[in-house]
Motif scaffolding. Structure first.
Motif, PDB file in Angstrom:
ATOM      1  N   PRO A 155       0.824  -1.212   0.000  1.00  0.00           N
ATOM      2  CA  PRO A 155       0.000   0.000   0.000  1.00  0.00           C
ATOM      3  C   PRO A 155       0.859   1.262   0.000  1.00  0.00           C
ATOM      4  O   PRO A 155       1.802   1.384   0.773  1.00  0.00           O
ATOM      5  CB  PRO A 155      -0.824  -0.121   1.283  1.00  0.00           C
ATOM      6  N   LYS A 156       0.546   2.174  -0.882  1.00  0.00           N
ATOM      7  CA  LYS A 156       1.243   3.456  -1.007  1.00  0.00           C
ATOM      8  C   LYS A 156       0.214   4.535  -1.316  1.00  0.00           C
ATOM      9  O   LYS A 156      -0.908   4.249  -1.715  1.00  0.00           O
ATOM     10  CB  LYS A 156       2.268   3.420  -2.147  1.00  0.00           C
ATOM     11  N   GLU A 157       0.622   5.773  -1.220  1.00  0.00           N
ATOM     12  CA  GLU A 157      -0.258   6.897  -1.559  1.00  0.00           C
ATOM     13  C   GLU A 157      -0.052   7.290  -3.019  1.00  0.00           C
ATOM     14  O   GLU A 157       0.054   8.457  -3.370  1.00  0.00           O
ATOM     15  CB  GLU A 157      -0.020   8.097  -0.623  1.00  0.00           C
ATOM     16  N   TRP A 158      -0.011   6.316  -3.897  1.00  0.00           N
ATOM     17  CA  TRP A 158       0.248   6.537  -5.317  1.00  0.00           C
ATOM     18  C   TRP A 158      -1.032   6.411  -6.123  1.00  0.00           C
ATOM     19  O   TRP A 158      -1.800   5.475  -5.950  1.00  0.00           O
ATOM     20  CB  TRP A 158       1.236   5.512  -5.851  1.00  0.00           C
ATOM     21  N   LEU A 159      -1.224   7.327  -7.039  1.00  0.00           N
ATOM     22  CA  LEU A 159      -2.316   7.282  -8.001  1.00  0.00           C
ATOM     23  C   LEU A 159      -1.961   8.255  -9.116  1.00  0.00           C
ATOM     24  O   LEU A 159      -1.328   9.289  -8.857  1.00  0.00           O
ATOM     25  CB  LEU A 159      -3.639   7.688  -7.338  1.00  0.00           C
TER      26      LEU A 159
END
Length: 187
Positions: free
Chosen positions: A7-11
């Motif tokens: 999980p990462k804060e990537w989009l």
């Protein structure tokens, strides 16, 4: 083959949103926020930590503006993200940008940004950091409109944030006509 990152804060794309507020004394402030999107017909949702001066201002005034970051103002956009008004209350003045009071919300409209949403606070949850605002008006400068009065994305030159490589990316060229190109696959 694929690689898992967890999980990462990537989009992609992540917007560059400049949130404008007034403090309790009417002093303008702005911050850069990437975690936001339209969440309903007339609603925007943004994830903002309660430690931001901007959140304190929104809770006090119940209003804010959201400007779309542009290539022309990439330096100022980044500045609004790396300097906190909690540490430097004069950060807006140091940016060299100019504000005028929004006609629709008790918040500053930053004159140099050509695309601005004027909003009033609907709700804020400190635990989840979710803020929702009602879009009262969208103010767009004529300089980024085409001959038909529509937004010309190339003139606007919006930027997105690349969270993996920590870059700002310029948007602009169409990849296909929405609600049309996919019909080619319809049987």
């Amino acid at each position: 083959m694929r690689k898992n990152f967890g999980p990462k804060e990537w989009l992609y794309p992540m917007p560059v949103l400049i949130i404008g507020t007034y403090d309790e004394n009417g002093k303008p402030d702005a911050m850069n926020a990437a975690w936001g999107s339209i969440s309903d017909d007339r609603q925007i949702g943004i994830c903002l930590s309660p430690t931001h001066k901007t959140v304190k201002n929104i809770m006090s005034r119940k209003a804010f503006t959201v400007s779309v970051g542009t290539e022309k103002l990439v330096k100022e956009c980044d500045y609004f993200g790396v300097v906190s008004a909690n540490e430097d209350p004069c950060k807006f003045e140091k940016s060299g940008l100019h504000e005028q009071k929004s006609e629709f919300a008790d918040a500053p409209l930053i004159q140099e940004f050509p695309f601005v949403l004027e909003c009033k606070l609907i709700s804020y949850d400190e635990k989840s950091c979710h803020l929702f605002g009602e879009i009262l008006n969208i103010s767009i400068d004529d300089s980024v409109l085409d001959a038909e009065g529509k937004v010309d994305v190339k003139k606007l030159a919006p930027i997105a944030y690349d969270p993996v490589n920590k870059n700002y990316l310029k948007l602009g060229d169409p990849a296909g006509k929405a609600f049309c190109i996919g019909l080619e696959l319809k049987a």
